[in-house]
Design a protein around this motif. Structure first.
Motif, PDB file in Angstrom:
ATOM      1  N   GLY A  20       3.086   4.927  -8.828  1.00 11.33           N
ATOM      2  CA  GLY A  20       3.474   3.092  -9.011  1.00 11.33           C
ATOM      3  C   GLY A  20       2.706   2.570  -8.251  1.00 11.33           C
ATOM      4  N   ARG A  21       2.849   2.300  -6.938  1.00 11.91           N
ATOM      5  CA  ARG A  21       2.996   1.596  -6.074  1.00 11.91           C
ATOM      6  C   ARG A  21       1.330   2.445  -5.233  1.00 11.91           C
ATOM      7  NH1 ARG A  21       5.157   2.498  -0.864  1.00 11.91           N
ATOM      8  NH2 ARG A  21       5.817   3.835  -1.833  1.00 11.91           N
ATOM      9  N   PHE A  22       0.602   3.224  -5.450  1.00 13.39           N
ATOM     10  CA  PHE A  22      -0.681   4.584  -4.740  1.00 13.39           C
ATOM     11  C   PHE A  22      -1.139   4.133  -6.079  1.00 13.39           C
ATOM     12  CE2 PHE A  22       1.420   5.505  -0.602  1.00 13.39           C
ATOM     13  CZ  PHE A  22       1.867   4.503  -0.219  1.00 13.39           C
ATOM     14  N   THR A  23      -2.554   3.786  -5.558  1.00 14.02           N
ATOM     15  CA  THR A  23      -3.624   4.495  -6.605  1.00 14.02           C
ATOM     16  C   THR A  23      -5.032   5.235  -5.492  1.00 14.02           C
ATOM     17  OG1 THR A  23      -3.302   2.484  -7.954  1.00 14.02           O
ATOM     18  CG2 THR A  23      -5.579   3.927  -8.218  1.00 14.02           C
ATOM     19  N   ILE A  24      -5.733   6.181  -5.902  1.00 16.60           N
ATOM     20  CA  ILE A  24      -5.983   7.187  -5.480  1.00 16.60           C
ATOM     21  C   ILE A  24      -7.368   6.864  -6.719  1.00 16.60           C
ATOM     22  CG2 ILE A  24      -5.342   8.959  -7.120  1.00 16.60           C
ATOM     23  CD1 ILE A  24      -6.684  11.324  -5.123  1.00 16.60           C
ATOM     24  N   SER A  25      -9.105   6.955  -6.041  1.00 14.25           N
ATOM     25  CA  SER A  25      -9.976   6.367  -5.971  1.00 14.25           C
ATOM     26  C   SER A  25     -10.865   7.230  -6.070  1.00 14.25           C
ATOM     27  CB  SER A  25     -10.138   5.251  -6.973  1.00 14.25           C
ATOM     28  OG  SER A  25     -10.201   4.769  -5.941  1.00 14.25           O
ATOM     29  N   ARG A  26     -12.124   7.803  -6.418  1.00 15.08           N
ATOM     30  CA  ARG A  26     -13.079   8.083  -6.121  1.00 15.08           C
ATOM     31  C   ARG A  26     -14.838   7.394  -6.541  1.00 15.08           C
ATOM     32  NH1 ARG A  26     -13.025  14.480  -6.496  1.00 15.08           N
ATOM     33  NH2 ARG A  26     -14.766  14.190  -5.253  1.00 15.08           N
ATOM     34  N   ASP A  27     -15.219   7.629  -5.193  1.00 16.73           N
ATOM     35  CA  ASP A  27     -16.936   6.571  -5.622  1.00 16.73           C
ATOM     36  C   ASP A  27     -17.558   8.312  -5.377  1.00 16.73           C
ATOM     37  OD1 ASP A  27     -19.629   5.914  -6.293  1.00 16.73           O
ATOM     38  OD2 ASP A  27     -18.367   3.751  -5.234  1.00 16.73           O
ATOM     39  N   VAL A  40     -13.171   8.755  -1.316  1.00 15.75           N
ATOM     40  CA  VAL A  40     -12.261   8.718  -1.630  1.00 15.75           C
ATOM     41  C   VAL A  40     -11.494   7.614  -0.927  1.00 15.75           C
ATOM     42  CG1 VAL A  40     -11.226  10.380  -0.983  1.00 15.75           C
ATOM     43  CG2 VAL A  40     -10.710  10.151  -2.823  1.00 15.75           C
ATOM     44  N   TYR A  41     -10.671   7.293  -2.049  1.00 17.45           N
ATOM     45  CA  TYR A  41      -9.834   6.105  -1.510  1.00 17.45           C
ATOM     46  C   TYR A  41      -8.791   5.511  -1.592  1.00 17.45           C
ATOM     47  CZ  TYR A  41     -14.222   3.447  -1.592  1.00 17.45           C
ATOM     48  OH  TYR A  41     -15.891   3.597  -1.460  1.00 17.45           O
ATOM     49  N   LEU A  42      -7.565   5.602  -1.626  1.00 15.75           N
ATOM     50  CA  LEU A  42      -5.876   5.405  -1.538  1.00 15.75           C
ATOM     51  C   LEU A  42      -5.312   4.051  -1.565  1.00 15.75           C
ATOM     52  CD1 LEU A  42      -4.232   7.733  -2.239  1.00 15.75           C
ATOM     53  CD2 LEU A  42      -2.903   7.074   0.172  1.00 15.75           C
ATOM     54  N   GLN A  43      -5.309   3.166  -2.578  1.00 17.02           N
ATOM     55  CA  GLN A  43      -5.374   1.663  -2.292  1.00 17.02           C
ATOM     56  C   GLN A  43      -3.313   1.966  -2.308  1.00 17.02           C
ATOM     57  OE1 GLN A  43      -6.585  -1.623  -2.438  1.00 17.02           O
ATOM     58  NE2 GLN A  43      -4.823  -2.353  -2.084  1.00 17.02           N
ATOM     59  N   MET A  44      -3.069   1.124  -1.485  1.00 17.34           N
ATOM     60  CA  MET A  44      -1.536   1.107  -1.336  1.00 17.34           C
ATOM     61  C   MET A  44      -0.720   0.513  -1.726  1.00 17.34           C
ATOM     62  SD  MET A  44      -1.582   4.246   2.082  1.00 17.34           S
ATOM     63  CE  MET A  44      -2.513   2.911   3.175  1.00 17.34           C
ATOM     64  N   ASN A  45       0.058  -0.092  -2.222  1.00 22.98           N
ATOM     65  CA  ASN A  45       0.386  -0.971  -2.840  1.00 22.98           C
ATOM     66  C   ASN A  45       2.107  -1.401  -2.696  1.00 22.98           C
ATOM     67  OD1 ASN A  45      -1.979  -2.928  -3.393  1.00 22.98           O
ATOM     68  ND2 ASN A  45      -1.779  -1.808  -5.669  1.00 22.98           N
ATOM     69  N   SER A  46       2.722  -2.684  -2.112  1.00 26.62           N
ATOM     70  CA  SER A  46       4.624  -2.504  -2.323  1.00 26.62           C
ATOM     71  C   SER A  46       4.262  -1.669  -0.988  1.00 26.62           C
ATOM     72  CB  SER A  46       4.735  -2.046  -3.560  1.00 26.62           C
ATOM     73  OG  SER A  46       4.235  -3.882  -3.950  1.00 26.62           O
ATOM     74  N   LEU A  47       4.010  -1.612  -0.230  1.00 29.46           N
ATOM     75  CA  LEU A  47       4.452  -0.959   1.205  1.00 29.46           C
ATOM     76  C   LEU A  47       5.531  -1.104   1.578  1.00 29.46           C
ATOM     77  CD1 LEU A  47       1.120  -0.765   2.802  1.00 29.46           C
ATOM     78  CD2 LEU A  47       2.025   1.217   1.982  1.00 29.46           C
ATOM     79  N   LYS A  48       6.668  -0.072   2.189  1.00 29.96           N
ATOM     80  CA  LYS A  48       7.545   0.352   2.433  1.00 29.96           C
ATOM     81  C   LYS A  48       7.701   0.758   3.849  1.00 29.96           C
ATOM     82  CE  LYS A  48       9.349   1.078  -1.912  1.00 29.96           C
ATOM     83  NZ  LYS A  48       9.845   2.197  -2.973  1.00 29.96           N
TER      84      LYS A  48
END
Length: 123
Positions: A65-72, A78-86
């Protein structure tokens, strides 16, 4: 395949950061990819994984729910989008590749590893 992670840095709690992992080689698109992290004094732990096609993704409960993995695959990245970091997300983040379709949580089953990128979340 060689993996190069980048994009780590210092961010305040609640902020966002995207880390990337660039891969060499023409077979990247056939590899499952994973992100793991290791905090000081702790064992390496699974964060997220993505299948070769990108159609399926998997997450640790702690980041769901906070991180999203994706690839191109066209960019071998490959990416790791990290939101609402703690603050507890502070760790060295590693990308890893598996050529046999495994996209699970066991780091022993990933064959190739990047050098890691440090993410520090301040409170």
């Amino acid at each position: 395949v060689q993996l190069q992670a980048s994009g780590g840095g210092l961010v305040q709690a609640g902020g966002s950061l995207r880390v990337s992992c660039a891969a060499s080689g023409r077979t990247f698109s056939s590899y499952s990819m994973g992100w793991f992290r290791q905090a000081p004094g702790k064992e390496r732990e699974f964060v997220a994984a993505i299948t070769w096609s990108g159609h399926s993704t998997f997450y640790a409960d702690s980041v769901k729910g906070r991180f999203t993995i994706s690839r191109d695959n066209a960019k071998n990245t490959v990416y790791l989008q990290m939101n609402s970091l703690k603050p507890e997300d502070t760790a060295v983040y590693y990308c890893a590749a598996n050529p046999r379709g495994y996209s699970g949580t066991s780091y022993e089953r990933y064959d190739y590893w990047g050098q890691g990128t440090l993410v520090t979340v301040s409170s």
